[in-house]
Design an enzyme around this catalytic site. Structure first.
Site, PDB file in Angstrom:
ATOM      1  N   LYS A 107      34.240  57.229  25.960  1.00 49.10           N
ATOM      2  CA  LYS A 107      34.445  55.937  25.257  1.00 49.10           C
ATOM      3  C   LYS A 107      35.830  55.843  24.625  1.00 49.10           C
ATOM      4  CE  LYS A 107      32.016  58.608  22.047  1.00 49.10           C
ATOM      5  NZ  LYS A 107      30.725  59.139  21.723  1.00 49.10           N
ATOM      6  N   GLY A 136      24.597  55.933  24.737  1.00 48.48           N
ATOM      7  CA  GLY A 136      23.951  57.031  25.460  1.00 48.48           C
ATOM      8  C   GLY A 136      23.027  56.605  26.580  1.00 48.48           C
ATOM      9  N   GLY A 189      22.076  68.714  12.591  1.00 50.82           N
ATOM     10  CA  GLY A 189      22.851  68.729  13.826  1.00 50.82           C
ATOM     11  C   GLY A 189      23.231  67.346  14.339  1.00 50.82           C
ATOM     12  N   LYS A 207      33.220  51.826  21.002  1.00 49.21           N
ATOM     13  CA  LYS A 207      32.098  51.240  21.741  1.00 49.21           C
ATOM     14  C   LYS A 207      32.131  49.705  21.643  1.00 49.21           C
ATOM     15  CE  LYS A 207      29.341  55.390  20.981  1.00 49.21           C
ATOM     16  NZ  LYS A 207      28.475  56.096  20.026  1.00 49.21           N
TER      17      LYS A 207
HETATM   18  P1  NDP Z   1      31.570  69.018  24.465  1.00 48.46           P
HETATM   19  O1  NDP Z   1      32.638  69.321  23.498  1.00 48.46           O
HETATM   20  O2  NDP Z   1      30.218  69.562  24.219  1.00 48.46           O
HETATM   21  O3  NDP Z   1      32.031  69.500  25.923  1.00 48.46           O
HETATM   22  C1  NDP Z   1      33.317  69.318  26.388  1.00 48.46           C
HETATM   23  C2  NDP Z   1      33.500  70.099  27.689  1.00 48.46           C
HETATM   24  O4  NDP Z   1      34.802  69.832  28.178  1.00 48.46           O
HETATM   25  C3  NDP Z   1      33.382  71.598  27.528  1.00 48.46           C
HETATM   26  O5  NDP Z   1      32.680  72.169  28.612  1.00 48.46           O
HETATM   27  C4  NDP Z   1      34.834  72.086  27.536  1.00 48.46           C
HETATM   28  O6  NDP Z   1      35.020  73.385  28.067  1.00 48.46           O
HETATM   29  C5  NDP Z   1      35.463  71.070  28.455  1.00 48.46           C
HETATM   30  N1  NDP Z   1      36.896  70.909  28.229  1.00 48.46           N
HETATM   31  C6  NDP Z   1      37.526  70.586  27.071  1.00 48.46           C
HETATM   32  N2  NDP Z   1      38.846  70.512  27.265  1.00 48.46           N
HETATM   33  C7  NDP Z   1      39.060  70.813  28.563  1.00 48.46           C
HETATM   34  C8  NDP Z   1      40.218  70.924  29.372  1.00 48.46           C
HETATM   35  N3  NDP Z   1      41.435  70.711  28.867  1.00 48.46           N
HETATM   36  N4  NDP Z   1      40.071  71.243  30.678  1.00 48.46           N
HETATM   37  C9  NDP Z   1      38.836  71.445  31.207  1.00 48.46           C
HETATM   38  N5  NDP Z   1      37.689  71.365  30.476  1.00 48.46           N
HETATM   39  C10 NDP Z   1      37.824  71.057  29.182  1.00 48.46           C
HETATM   40  O7  NDP Z   1      31.517  67.430  24.624  1.00 48.46           O
HETATM   41  P2  NDP Z   1      30.254  66.501  24.913  1.00 48.46           P
HETATM   42  O8  NDP Z   1      29.524  67.014  26.073  1.00 48.46           O
HETATM   43  O9  NDP Z   1      29.513  66.278  23.644  1.00 48.46           O
HETATM   44  O10 NDP Z   1      30.965  65.093  25.243  1.00 48.46           O
HETATM   45  C11 NDP Z   1      31.584  64.872  26.496  1.00 48.46           C
HETATM   46  C12 NDP Z   1      31.921  63.406  26.622  1.00 48.46           C
HETATM   47  O11 NDP Z   1      30.742  62.625  26.535  1.00 48.46           O
HETATM   48  C13 NDP Z   1      32.855  62.845  25.541  1.00 48.46           C
HETATM   49  O12 NDP Z   1      33.681  61.851  26.102  1.00 48.46           O
HETATM   50  C14 NDP Z   1      31.899  62.206  24.556  1.00 48.46           C
HETATM   51  O13 NDP Z   1      32.487  61.179  23.794  1.00 48.46           O
HETATM   52  C15 NDP Z   1      30.866  61.631  25.502  1.00 48.46           C
HETATM   53  N6  NDP Z   1      29.575  61.402  24.919  1.00 48.46           N
HETATM   54  C16 NDP Z   1      28.923  62.419  24.285  1.00 48.46           C
HETATM   55  C17 NDP Z   1      27.682  62.198  23.739  1.00 48.46           C
HETATM   56  C18 NDP Z   1      26.943  63.293  23.051  1.00 48.46           C
HETATM   57  O14 NDP Z   1      25.848  63.028  22.529  1.00 48.46           O
HETATM   58  N7  NDP Z   1      27.445  64.523  23.027  1.00 48.46           N
HETATM   59  C19 NDP Z   1      27.050  60.869  23.794  1.00 48.46           C
HETATM   60  C20 NDP Z   1      27.793  59.880  24.539  1.00 48.46           C
HETATM   61  C21 NDP Z   1      29.025  60.152  25.061  1.00 48.46           C
HETATM   62  P3  NDP Z   1      34.377  74.696  27.363  1.00 48.46           P
HETATM   63  O15 NDP Z   1      32.907  74.601  27.645  1.00 48.46           O
HETATM   64  O16 NDP Z   1      35.021  75.839  28.046  1.00 48.46           O
HETATM   65  O17 NDP Z   1      34.699  74.568  25.915  1.00 48.46           O
HETATM   66  N1  HSE Z   2      28.772  60.746  17.610  1.00 42.52           N
HETATM   67  C1  HSE Z   2      28.110  59.718  18.373  1.00 42.52           C
HETATM   68  C2  HSE Z   2      26.946  59.148  17.550  1.00 42.52           C
HETATM   69  C3  HSE Z   2      27.640  60.314  19.691  1.00 42.52           C
HETATM   70  O1  HSE Z   2      26.648  59.657  16.457  1.00 42.52           O
HETATM   71  O2  HSE Z   2      26.365  58.168  17.959  1.00 42.52           O
HETATM   72  C4  HSE Z   2      27.313  59.294  20.715  1.00 42.52           C
HETATM   73  O3  HSE Z   2      28.423  58.598  21.170  1.00 42.52           O
END
Ligand code: NDP
Ligand code: HSE
Length: 439
Positions: A107, A136, A189, A207
Site C-alpha cells: 500500500k 487485508g 501483537g 489506503k
Molecule cells: P514482513 O516484515 O513480515 O516481511 C517482509 C519480507 O520481505 C521478509 O521475508 C524479508 O526478508 C523480506 N525483505 C525485506 N527487505 C528485503 C530486500 N531488500 N530484499 C529481499 N527481501 C526483503 O512484512 P509483512 O509480511 O507483514 O508485509 C509485507 C507486505 O504486505 C507489506 O507491503 C505490508 O504493508 C503488506 N501488508 C501486510 C499486512 C500484514 O498484516 N502483515 C496486511 C496487509 C498488507 P527476511 O525474512 O529475510 O527478513
Molecule cells: N498495520 C496495519 C493495520 C496492517 O493495523 O491495519 C494492515 O495493513
C-alpha cells in the site's frame, strides 16, 4: 494440463510465508481453478538461513537477489510482499515492463507512486493486482474496480487500520487512556514495535489514497490525503462521545464535492471522528476493518472482515494470483487503470464536516453570548450546547461547555476554534473532534 505458471515470490515474512503455505495446501484446487499448476520459481528474502517455521518449500528456492529472480525467463508472475518504496518500486517496474504480471500488497508504494506501476503495466502489457493492499482479506478493490464500474460512487467511509480500531475500541469499552490501550495492543501483537505508521494515520492515509483513486477514476496519492492520527484522543473525548450516543473511530473518508466554481472535485481525509452508535461502522470492533460505500444506483454497501494478519492477507494475494494466472493462460489482461475523470483534490479547508468542541470557560454572565458570537462571525451554525456542572472537569468558577456544530467548511470551523483559543474567557479548548455520520 498445460505447463505451470511460475511465480517469483518477493518476501517471505508474515504474509509471504502464508502465501507459501496456502500455495502448498491448496495446490490441487488452485491448479483446477486456473487450468494449470502454480509453481514457485524462487523466493527472495533479505537473509538466507533464517528459520522459516518448517515452511513446505525447498531451501534451494531462497535467494537474496530479487532482481535476478524477476529477470529469469522462467518467471511469469511476480508476487511482492516485502513492502516499502524502494527497492520495491524498481523491482515491480522492471517486472511489469518485461510483461510479467504483478501481485502486490504494498500500500505504501501504491499510494506514493501508483502511477509508476500503472504506467509500467501499460507499457509491458502486464496485469497489476493489489487487492491485499487495502483492508487485508476483504474483497474491496475488485468490487470498486469491476463490480461498481457501471455505477457512480459518491462516498467511501472506512475503518481501514486494525491497530487503531483495536485501541479505540478498547478505550471505548474500558475507559482506558490512549497509552494504556496502545500497551494492550502491543502486548497482544496488534501494534508493531514502532506503531507510528498506524497511530499517526499514515497507514490509513495510504489506503485512503488507493480507495479514492479507484472510486473516483482519479490518481490520488498519499500526499493528497489530509491526515490526523489518534494520539491526541483522550479518555475524556471517548466519554464525551458516549454521552452523545457516539463512539470514536479513525475514519478514512473519500467523497465527491464541488469547488466554488461548481467544478466536481474529491476530498480525501483520515482523522478520528465521532460517529453515532447506530452507524454501521460503529459496531466494527477489535482489529476488524469495514468500508462503507455509497453509490448512486447501488445505494449503501458495507464490506467487513479482517484487515490484517498473515493468512487473511495471503487469501487476498492468492485470489489475485489466480486472476492473473487465468488471464495469462487466456492471453488477456485486465482493463488498465481508470483515471479518466482526473478530478482535482479539494484542500481540507473546503471539506464539509461538523465539530464537537469542549471548552473550559469562565462561569459568568455574557460568556455564552461571547462564545456564540465567535461561531456566528465565522458563519458556523451551532447545533447543540451543553454546560457541565461546576464540580466537573472545569475548576471552581469555571464551567465546561460542549458545543456541537452543524455542517460547515473545515476552514471556518478551524478559524472558529483559533479565535476561541485567544479569548480571555476561554481557559482552554479541551478537545476538538469532527462528527461524521449524521449524529
Ligand atoms: P514482513 O516484515 O513480515 O516481511 C517482509 C519480507 O520481505 C521478509 O521475508 C524479508 O526478508 C523480506 N525483505 C525485506 N527487505 C528485503 C530486500 N531488500 N530484499 C529481499 N527481501 C526483503 O512484512 P509483512 O509480511 O507483514 O508485509 C509485507 C507486505 O504486505 C507489506 O507491503 C505490508 O504493508 C503488506 N501488508 C501486510 C499486512 C500484514 O498484516 N502483515 C496486511 C496487509 C498488507 P527476511 O525474512 O529475510 O527478513
Ligand atoms: N498495520 C496495519 C493495520 C496492517 O493495523 O491495519 C494492515 O495493513
Amino acid at each position: 494440463m498445460t505447463s505451470p505458471v511460475r511465480l517469483a515470490l518477493l518476501g517471505c515474512g508474515t504474509v509471504g510465508s502464508e502465501v507459501v503455505r496456502l500455495l502448498h495446501e491448496q495446490s490441487a484446487d488452485l491448479a483446477a481453478r486456473i487450468g494449470a499448476p502454480l509453481e514457485i520459481a524462487g523466493i527472495a528474502v533479505r537473509r538466507l538461513g533464517r528459520a522459516r517455521g518448517g515452511l513446505p518449500v525447498d531451501e534451494a528456492l531462497f535467494t537474496t537477489d530479487p532482481l535476478g529472480l524477476i529477470k529469469r525467463d522462467d518467471v511469469d508472475v511476480v508476487v511482492e510482499v516485502v513492502g516499502g518504496i524502494e527497492p520495491a518500486r524498481g523491482w515491480l517496474v522492471e517486472a511489469l515492463r518485461a510483461g510479467k504480471s504483478v501481485v502486490t500488497a504494498n500500500k505504501a508504494l501504491l499510494a506514493e507512486d501508483g502511477a509508476a506501476l500503472h504506467d509500467a503495466a501499460a507499457e509491458g502489457g502486464a496485469d497489476l493486482y493489489y487487492e491485499a493492499s487495502v483492508a487485508g482479506a476483504i474483497p474491496l478493490l475488485r468490487p470498486l474496480r469491476d463490480s461498481l464500474h457501471g455505477d457512480r460512487v459518491n462516498r467511501v467511509t472506512g475503518i481501514v487500520n486494525g491497530t487503531t480500531n483495536f485501541i479505540l475500541s478498547a478505550m471505548d469499552a474500558t475507559g482506558a487512556g490512549f497509552a494504556e490501550a496502545l500497551e494492550e495492543a502491543t502486548e497482544l501483537g496488534y501494534a508493531e514495535a514502532d506503531p507510528t505508521a498506524d497511530v499517526e494515520g499514515f497507514d490509513a492515509a495510504a489506503k485512503a489514497a488507493i480507495l479514492a483513486s479507484l472510486a473516483f477514476h482519479t490518481r490520488v496519492t498519499a500526499a493528497d490525503v489530509h491526515r490526523e492520527g489518534i494520539t491526541e484522543v483522550t479518555a475524556a473525548d471517548v466519554a464525551s462521545a458516549k454521552g452523545m450516543g457516539c463512539t470514536i473511530k479513525l475514519l478514512c473518508i473519500a467523497a465527491r464535492g464541488r469547488d466554488a466554481a461548481g467544478k466536481e472535485t474529491v476530498s480525501v481525509r483520515v482523522h478520528p471522528a465521532m460517529i453515532p452508535r447506530s452507524h454501521p461502522l460503529a459496531s466494527v470492533g477489535d482489529a476488524f476493518n469495514a468500508v462503507f460505500v455509497e453509490a448512486e444506483a447501488a445505494g449503501q454497501l458495507m464490506f467487513y472482515g479482517r484487515g490484517a494478519g498473515g493468512a487473511p492477507t495471503a487469501s487476498a494475494v492468492l485470489g489475485d494470483v489466480v486472476a492473473v494466472a487465468r488471464n495469462r493462460l487466456a492471453g488477456v489482461r485486465a482493463p488498465s487503470e481508470s483515471a479518466y475523470a482526473d478530478l482535482a483534490v479539494r484542500p481540507m479547508g473546503e471539506a464539509l464536516t461538523r465539530y464537537h468542541i469542549s471548552l473550559d470557560v469562565a462561569d459568568r454572565p455574557g460568556v455564552l453570548a461571547a462564545v456564540a458570537g465567535v461561531f456566528a462571525r465565522h458563519d458556523v451554525s451551532i447545533a447543540t450546547v451543553r454546560q457541565g456542572s461546576a464540580d466537573g472537569p472545569a475548576g471552581a468558577g469555571d464551567a465546561e461547555l460542549v458545543i456541537v456544530t452543524h455542517v460547515a467548511r473545515d476552514a471556518a470551523l478551524a478559524a472558529t476554534v483559533g479565535e476561541l483559543r485567544g479569548l480571555d474567557i476561554v481557559r482552554s479548548v479541551a478537545s476538538v473532534l469532527r462528527v461524521e455520520g449524521g449524529a
